[in-house]
Enzyme design. Structure first.
Site, PDB file in Angstrom:
ATOM      1  N   LEU A  66     -12.469  34.913  64.297  1.00 38.14           N
ATOM      2  CA  LEU A  66     -13.824  35.095  63.798  1.00 38.14           C
ATOM      3  C   LEU A  66     -14.637  36.107  64.596  1.00 38.14           C
ATOM      4  O   LEU A  66     -15.851  36.205  64.430  1.00 38.14           O
ATOM      5  CB  LEU A  66     -14.546  33.737  63.769  1.00 38.14           C
ATOM      6  CG  LEU A  66     -13.849  32.682  62.903  1.00 38.14           C
ATOM      7  CD1 LEU A  66     -14.614  31.376  62.929  1.00 38.14           C
ATOM      8  CD2 LEU A  66     -13.680  33.174  61.469  1.00 38.14           C
ATOM      9  N   CYS A  67     -13.973  36.877  65.464  1.00 36.65           N
ATOM     10  CA  CYS A  67     -14.660  37.934  66.201  1.00 36.65           C
ATOM     11  C   CYS A  67     -14.866  39.160  65.304  1.00 36.65           C
ATOM     12  O   CYS A  67     -14.018  39.482  64.476  1.00 36.65           O
ATOM     13  CB  CYS A  67     -13.849  38.343  67.428  1.00 36.65           C
ATOM     14  SG  CYS A  67     -14.013  37.216  68.814  1.00 36.65           S
ATOM     15  N   HIS A  68     -15.987  39.847  65.524  1.00 36.89           N
ATOM     16  CA  HIS A  68     -16.238  41.092  64.802  1.00 36.89           C
ATOM     17  C   HIS A  68     -15.503  42.246  65.487  1.00 36.89           C
ATOM     18  O   HIS A  68     -15.505  42.329  66.717  1.00 36.89           O
ATOM     19  CB  HIS A  68     -17.739  41.411  64.792  1.00 36.89           C
ATOM     20  CG  HIS A  68     -18.562  40.428  64.031  1.00 36.89           C
ATOM     21  ND1 HIS A  68     -18.922  39.206  64.561  1.00 36.89           N
ATOM     22  CD2 HIS A  68     -19.101  40.489  62.781  1.00 36.89           C
ATOM     23  CE1 HIS A  68     -19.655  38.544  63.670  1.00 36.89           C
ATOM     24  NE2 HIS A  68     -19.780  39.297  62.589  1.00 36.89           N
TER      25      HIS A  68
ATOM     26  N   MET B 182     -16.253  38.002  74.249  1.00 34.47           N
ATOM     27  CA  MET B 182     -14.856  37.704  73.943  1.00 34.47           C
ATOM     28  C   MET B 182     -13.940  38.847  74.348  1.00 34.47           C
ATOM     29  O   MET B 182     -12.803  38.624  74.763  1.00 34.47           O
ATOM     30  CB  MET B 182     -14.695  37.396  72.453  1.00 34.47           C
ATOM     31  CG  MET B 182     -15.355  36.092  72.015  1.00 34.47           C
ATOM     32  SD  MET B 182     -14.890  34.677  73.019  1.00 34.47           S
ATOM     33  CE  MET B 182     -13.115  34.682  72.834  1.00 34.47           C
ATOM     34  N   GLU B 183     -14.426  40.077  74.240  1.00 33.44           N
ATOM     35  CA  GLU B 183     -13.616  41.220  74.662  1.00 33.44           C
ATOM     36  C   GLU B 183     -13.364  41.171  76.165  1.00 33.44           C
ATOM     37  O   GLU B 183     -12.242  41.436  76.626  1.00 33.44           O
ATOM     38  CB  GLU B 183     -14.311  42.525  74.269  1.00 33.44           C
ATOM     39  CG  GLU B 183     -14.209  42.883  72.815  1.00 33.44           C
ATOM     40  CD  GLU B 183     -15.041  42.002  71.889  1.00 33.44           C
ATOM     41  OE1 GLU B 183     -14.824  42.040  70.677  1.00 33.44           O
ATOM     42  OE2 GLU B 183     -15.932  41.262  72.383  1.00 33.44           O
TER      43      GLU B 183
ATOM     44  N   ASP C  79       3.919  37.341  83.607  1.00 35.34           N
ATOM     45  CA  ASP C  79       5.159  37.843  83.016  1.00 35.34           C
ATOM     46  C   ASP C  79       5.946  38.700  84.006  1.00 35.34           C
ATOM     47  O   ASP C  79       7.176  38.640  84.043  1.00 35.34           O
ATOM     48  CB  ASP C  79       4.844  38.659  81.765  1.00 35.34           C
ATOM     49  CG  ASP C  79       6.096  39.266  81.156  1.00 35.34           C
ATOM     50  OD1 ASP C  79       6.996  38.498  80.763  1.00 35.34           O
ATOM     51  OD2 ASP C  79       6.178  40.511  81.088  1.00 35.34           O
TER      52      ASP C  79
END
Length: 214
Positions: free
Chosen positions: A97-99, A135-136, A150
């Site tokens: 739901l992020c733009h 969020m970014e 990793d």
């Protein structure tokens, strides 16, 4: 939880509405409970920035391998920083739901702390847009941390990724927000009568204990 729902930070401007019930509403859920992408078409474009953090805990010997660039897969810090930058640009593809945002800047920096065997990852993102870049920044920090895992997992299976969190954001209607130091956390005024229930009440007890030692 939302960024403004349960915590009242020192110096943080309060946005309307201020009732606890309204502040607990989830903006990404409509009245029927279905997920939605928030409509930001009426919001003005402003300069927005956010900074997030993640930590990667590992054995001291493993950290030495990372710092000395002796990990068999290559330059751990360089690859992880690049991975974080790339991830920030694809956040909207990872978080439903992020733009999609035109990012104007992304930075990822990794600092080793030999004393505790930890890599501290700091990621920041900026844009000129109608919605924030929290969020970014958090995606960049998270993916950088996973990339570290990793690259060193063959040497240390006990590596732990932790403390992914927002440190600071600015821009938009809610203005500037910065995560306070633990001794600055105060109780939410709406939970004063909770008789010890909830996380805000816990913060209130911590605040009182800290004050009693001053």
């Amino acid at each position: 939880m939302t960024s403004k729902s349960r915590e009242s930070w020192p110096g943080q401007p309060k946005a309307e509405p201020t009732s606890r019930k309204d502040r607990r509403k989830l903006s990404h859920v409509d009245r029927t409970g279905r997920p939605r992408m928030v409509d930001v078409s009426d919001k003005p474009s402003t300069a927005r920035r956010a900074t997030a953090e993640a930590t990667v805990k590992m054995d001291q010997e493993t950290l030495t391998l990372v710092i000395d660039d002796e990990v068999t897969k290559g330059d751990v810090l360089g690859v992880a920083e690049l991975a974080g930058i790339m991830a920030a640009k694809r956040t909207a593809e990872l978080i439903p739901l992020c733009h999609p945002l035109p990012l104007t800047e992304v930075k990822v920096e990794i600092r080793p702390d030999r004393k505790v065997g930890t890599l501290i990852i700091t990621a920041s993102a900026a844009t000129m847009g109608q919605t924030g870049v929290e969020m970014e920044a958090m995606t960049a920090a998270s993916v950088a941390a996973l990339t570290v895992y990793d690259m060193v997992k063959s040497a240390d299976r006990f590596v732990t990724v932790a403390n992914v969190r927002l440190l600071e954001k600015s821009g938009g209607r809610s203005g500037h927000w910065k995560r306070p130091a633990p001794n600055e956390v105060k109780a939410d005024p709406d939970t004063k009568g909770s008789k010890g229930k909830g996380r805000s009440a816990t913060r209130a007890r911590v605040s009182r204990k800290a004050g009693s030692r001053r």
